[in-house]
Design an enzyme around this catalytic site. Structure first.
Site, mmCIF file in Angstrom:
data_model
loop_
_atom_site.group_PDB
_atom_site.id
_atom_site.type_symbol
_atom_site.label_atom_id
_atom_site.label_comp_id
_atom_site.label_asym_id
_atom_site.label_seq_id
_atom_site.Cartn_x
_atom_site.Cartn_y
_atom_site.Cartn_z
ATOM 1 N N GLY B 17 0.868 -1.161 0.000
ATOM 2 C CA GLY B 17 0.000 0.000 0.000
ATOM 3 C C GLY B 17 0.903 1.208 0.000
ATOM 4 O O GLY B 17 2.126 1.075 0.070
ATOM 5 N N SER B 24 2.393 3.176 6.848
ATOM 6 C CA SER B 24 3.364 3.434 7.911
ATOM 7 C C SER B 24 2.680 3.433 9.269
ATOM 8 O O SER B 24 3.216 2.936 10.256
ATOM 9 C CB SER B 24 4.059 4.774 7.691
ATOM 10 N N HIS B 100 5.061 2.922 -4.408
ATOM 11 C CA HIS B 100 5.216 3.598 -5.692
ATOM 12 C C HIS B 100 5.245 2.600 -6.828
ATOM 13 O O HIS B 100 5.855 1.556 -6.742
ATOM 14 C CB HIS B 100 6.492 4.430 -5.723
ATOM 15 N N ASP B 154 -12.853 4.900 10.025
ATOM 16 C CA ASP B 154 -13.396 6.071 10.723
ATOM 17 C C ASP B 154 -13.817 7.159 9.731
ATOM 18 O O ASP B 154 -14.751 7.914 9.988
ATOM 19 C CB ASP B 154 -12.375 6.611 11.737
ATOM 20 N N GLY B 456 4.925 -57.480 -37.494
ATOM 21 C CA GLY B 456 3.989 -58.302 -38.255
ATOM 22 C C GLY B 456 2.533 -57.974 -37.985
ATOM 23 O O GLY B 456 1.635 -58.676 -38.461
ATOM 24 N N SER B 457 2.263 -56.869 -37.258
ATOM 25 C CA SER B 457 0.867 -56.548 -36.923
ATOM 26 C C SER B 457 0.162 -55.886 -38.108
ATOM 27 O O SER B 457 -1.056 -55.781 -38.128
ATOM 28 C CB SER B 457 0.811 -55.632 -35.711
ATOM 29 N N SER B 527 7.935 -49.352 -31.532
ATOM 30 C CA SER B 527 7.940 -48.408 -30.395
ATOM 31 C C SER B 527 7.221 -49.000 -29.188
ATOM 32 O O SER B 527 6.135 -48.565 -28.832
ATOM 33 C CB SER B 527 7.347 -47.061 -30.789
#
Lengths: 327, 619
Positions: B17, B24, B100, B154, B456-457, B527
């Site tokens: 802030g 402060s 800032h 306030d 062979g698939s 693979s």
């Protein structure tokens, strides 16, 4: 309280031979807040040891220095701290401080180096004749710069705490100094997490403050919990004193010139901070043990630097001294 | 009584802030009310307040907090200051950073170690652009706890409706930033209302006071649930008989007997001892600075990390990170900086700056560089592999700083999001012709059709049919086939697991280049391992990787045995043969699952073409 036996017993804790075999814990664990502060300080000390070519730890013989030494002993055990200690002796230390240093260091096996600004000593720079500001500048600040430059140290570990003084609250853990050992607030490096930028160029150096986040009360609670020996002047005893400019001075030796009408009076006093004895004010106190001191600290309503003469050299005086290279 | 002080730890917080919001005053009151300001300091402050104060003779806490002469003269705060206070239950460290706009770096610095952020809002002014900025930085820096301090109640007559309206407005920001929640407290810091004591003026507020809240939230440091992360800081070797690894546990916990691995080499061993001067520990958790002795002597040096075997950090040289620029000299993509992450330092460069964030609107903007206080998202590449976790999971292992190699300044701070797939760093030079342009010329999208299945698939047969159909549709194609590739590019590779991995890695790279060129690539490889197909997917990019599982029972493959390989494997002449003495890990979620026992090869090809059409890959 701190007889040579106490120091010998303390030193025995750090004998390294026991690092080779497992042994059960021998102490109670610290309260969580102190444990966290201790771990942070140890982390910082190890980072210094691992990152710098030639580090040194500044040792003023005071409580903060002695806590730092303790932290270093723990951080590197079973090795000894991998850096020497350096004391810049102003030649106006309390006699009890020299005695403490010269008993503790050999017992621990620490490489303790003592530097005196011989040029200042030859000119007999004296806080009474030349004033506190010049004395501090010549014997402490210049002496420190001589020792750091002469020793080729690229990192100097100090016991500064952020709660001590306003300008210290902005101090980094790793505080960069240029080739003239100067401190420029605008050249300080932002510090993220616990990843510290430890790099320095030729001639440049770092001041490192591992107990930045400790308060005076933390220091005393830690000394009590860890049973660290400190200079007996921190404990209340009857001592010869004079009151000068609202400062309670101890007549430590016959170099204190008594002013007309001044007569040393025995008072029950102790010190919250130790430096050159003519520049360090005592407080009247009944605190004879560490527990007493911790209790007194918890209730105290004045800051510890109240007794330091040099802080009265003007608002911002610490910032100006830091820019010149004072710790 | 001080002697029995047993505070549960240290909570680090940051206040965000401006002076106008009463920051402060808030900090001054916290310090004052917890008796952290000593009498002599207070009397000096009272004097100063009368001399230079801006509060009409009242205590001006800004004078206490602005520590540097230069600041007091200019009436600004230029840096991070650290304040301490304590209650009997807890120690607190406040990072006091200026509000800032140009000091983003200071707030980020303070926020990097904070567990909690107090976002201050002036009730009479409501949310300001800086509220959003502060909240964004708090979110970026990984602060989990947010307190919305609605101050100066306030001035609005302690109006509950006003408070609720501000809270509602902030809820939208909190949601956008992904905060899990926040705690809103109405207060009047100057009078100390709802700081330490509940305010009788706001009976409608039933929640905790600020101090009560700060004392009660759980400390992050006490969470030991994560996997072990122990960056090795320093190797302790007093003599030949002792070797210890010194460091701070940044996540998880450790005890003797625990299995650990080194993150860099993956070597495994167990923890033998946790050594301290006062005896060995039975265990240690987060934030503990310890020395570990391991059961086996393995090569470990500063910068390595000891971690849980079952949950390891990423080990990579390319990653994406949020970057905050801290230096006056702006970021130079491509320049070599030093990257420091924990104890590890390695040269690194930004390979691609994706965008910068406008921290007021939170919008992404194109950027070629980052100036001081700017924040952006970048890809980085390091010379040595980095060991890391995403920043959101662990700040210590996910954060890094960048150091200028010549000035040694800390010029940037980064928060790692994720590792990059290896190929993403071919962006050293921006390419003039983009992949989108290439695709536009070709008239179809690039794709990698990855056929996996047993030998062979029918992979190659189906892939051939698919390529023929694509060519007929004027698509630009290429076919990568196991045997063909092994005759050339991969002729140095055998069939061990390691070689199979490298085989697939190289094919993945080639397929990626071809896809970058705009082609539709068919890849027919056994693979067998999921992880390598996953690697290929990562390399190519999941969005253009089509996994086709050619599912043929091994009995049929053996019966077909077009190359006579099953016969050789059966006779022991051929080893490491998939399905016989080397495993095949079937895909769990392929894009297409072809069951050859119920589908002809031509139908399978047709199904694949239809799949590509349905996803607009081809016209």
């Amino acid at each position: 309280m701190n007889s040579d036996d106490t120091i010998a017993a303390y030193a025995a804790r750090f004998r390294s031979g026991s690092g080779h075999a497992a042994k059960p814990p021998t102490r109670q664990t610290l309260p969580p807040d102190l444990a966290r502060l201790e771990a942070e300080a140890i982390h910082i000390l190890r980072e210094v040891a691992a990152s710098f070519r030639k580090p040194v730890m500044l040792y003023s013989i005071g409580k903060d220095s002695t806590v730092m030494l303790h932290l270093a002993l723990k951080a590197f055990w079973p090795s000894l701290p991998p850096f020497p200690l350096l004391h810049v002796d102003s030649l106006w230390e309390f006699a009890a401080m020299g005695a403490f240093r010269d008993t503790l260091m050999p017992a621990l096996g620490i490489d303790m180096r003592v530097h005196v600004n011989e040029e200042g000593a030859a000119r007999d720079i004296n806080p009474f004749v030349h004033g506190s500001a010049l004395h501090t500048e010549v014997m402490r600040t210049t002496g420190l710069l001589q020792a750091l430059t002469g020793g080729g140290f690229d990192a100097a570990i100090g016991g500064g705490r952020r709660d001590e003084e306003k300008s210290r609250a902005k101090e980094r853990i790793f505080s960069f100094r240029d080739a003239h050992q100067g401190w420029d607030p605008r050249r300080q490096r932002p510090e993220f997490w616990r990843t510290y930028n430890t790099r320095v160029g030729p001639g440049e150096s770092m001041r490192v403050f591992p107990i930045s986040n400790w308060t005076e009360l933390d220091v005393w609670r830690y000394i009590e919990a860890e049973e660290i020996p400190v200079v007996p002047l921190y404990f209340a005893a009857e001592r010869p004193t004079v009151v000068r400019d609202d400062v309670l001075l101890m007549v430590d030796d016959d170099r204190l010139p008594l002013q007309p009408g001044e007569e040393p009076v025995l008072r029950r006093i102790r010190f919250r901070t130790l430096g050159c004895y003519p520049l360090t004010g005592a407080v009247e106190s009944e605190a004879e043990t560490l527990a007493d001191i911790v209790a007194e600290m918890a209730d105290t309503r004045t800051s510890e630097r109240q007794g330091r003469v040099i802080d009265r050299d003007g608002d911002g005086s610490m910032e100006q001294k830091k820019r010149l290279g004072y710790f | 009584m001080a002697k029995t002080l047993n505070r549960d730890g240290v909570l680090r917080l940051i206040t965000c802030g401006s002076v106008d919001d009463g920051k402060s005053t808030l900090i001054g009151r916290l310090l004052h009310d917890s008796q952290a300001i000593m009498d002599d300091t207070l009397s000096t402050l009272a004097n100063d307040s009368r001399k230079h104060g801006t509060t009409g003779g009242e205590i001006d806490y800004a004078l206490l907090l602005d520590g540097l002469e230069a600041e007091r003269e200019q009436g600004i705060t230029i840096d991070v200051a650290w304040r301490f206070f304590a209650t009997p239950r807890r120690r607190f460290i406040i990072a006091d950073t200026p509000g800032h706009e140009q000091y983003t770096r200071n707030m980020a610095t303070g926020a990097s170690t904070a567990d909690l952020a107090i976002i201050l809002v002036d009730a009479s002014k409501g949310l300001l652009p800086q509220t959003r900025r502060h909240s964004f930085i708090a979110s970026l820096m990984g602060i989990g706890q947010i307190v919305l301090a609605v101050n100066k109640m306030d001035l609005v007559d302690f109006d509950e409706a006003r408070f609720r309206a501000i809270v509602d407005e902030y809820t939208a920001i909190a949601e956008r930033l992904g905060f899990p929640g926040f705690t809103a407290i109405p207060m009047a810091a100057r009078a100390g209302l709802n700081l330490a004591c509940p305010a009788a003026e706001m009976p409608w507020y039933q929640g905790p006071t600020l101090i009560a809240h700060l004392e009660s939230i759980e400390l992050a440091a006490t969470d030991a649930s994560g996997p072990l992360r122990f960056p090795v800081q320093w190797v302790n070797r007093p003599d030949a008989h002792f070797r210890g690894y010194a460091g701070t546990i940044v996540a998880g916990q450790v005890k003797p007997g625990d299995p650990i691995v080194t993150a860099r080499s993956g070597k495994a061993t167990r923890v033998a001892r946790i050594v301290t001067v006062d005896g060995d520990l039975a265990g240690a958790g987060p934030e503990a600075a310890v020395t570990l002795v391991l059961e086996d002597e393995i090569d470990i040096s500063r910068g390595d990390m000891l971690v849980s075997p079952e949950d390891r950090p990423a080990v990579a040289q390319q990653f994406a990170a949020d970057l905050i620029w801290l230096d006056e000299d702006e970021l130079k993509p491509g320049r070599s900086y030093l990257l420091k992450s924990g104890p590890l330092t390695t040269p690194a460069s930004v390979t691609l700056l994706k965008h910068r964030i406008d921290i007021t609107t939170l919008d992404e903007r194109p950027a070629r560089t980052l100036a001081m206080n700017e924040i952006g998202l970048a890809n980085l590449e390091t010379t040595a592999p980095l060991l890391f976790d995403p920043y959101g999971e662990c700040r210590d292992t996910g954060g890094f700083i960048l150091i200028d190699r010549y000035t040694n300044n800390t010029v940037g701070a980064g928060m790692i999001r994720h590792a990059l797939r290896r190929a993403s760093n071919i962006h050293l030079q921006p390419m003039t012709v983009t992949q989108a342009q290439r695709s536009a010329l070709k008239g179809h999208q690039p794709a990698v059709i990855w056929f996996t299945g047993l030998s062979g698939s029918g992979k190659s047969t189906i892939a051939n049919l698919v390529e023929a159909r694509l060519a007929a549709l004027s698509c630009h194609t290429y076919a990568l086939d196991g045997d063909n590739v092994r005759h050339g590019l991969n002729r140095d590779l055998g069939f061990t697991d390691a070689d199979r991995v490298e085989n697939i890695r190289r094919i993945g790279e080639i397929a990626k280049l071809m896809a970058d060129a705009g082609l539709i690539v068919t890849c027919s490889f056994i693979s067998p391992f999921r992880s390598e197909r996953e690697m290929a997917r990562q390399l190519v990019g999941a969005e253009r990787f089509i996994e086709v599982f050619v599912d043929t029972p091994i009995e049929i493959c053996q019966a077909r045995d077009p190359k006579g390989l099953y016969a050789k494997a059966a006779s022991g002449e051929l080893t490491n043969f998939t399905g016989i003495d080397s495993p095949y890990e079937a895909p769990e979620e392929p894009q297409l699952h072809i069951t050859t026992s119920t589908m002809s090869e031509a139908d399978a090809a047709e199904a694949i073409i239809n799949w590509l059409r349905a996803r607009d890959i081809i016209g």
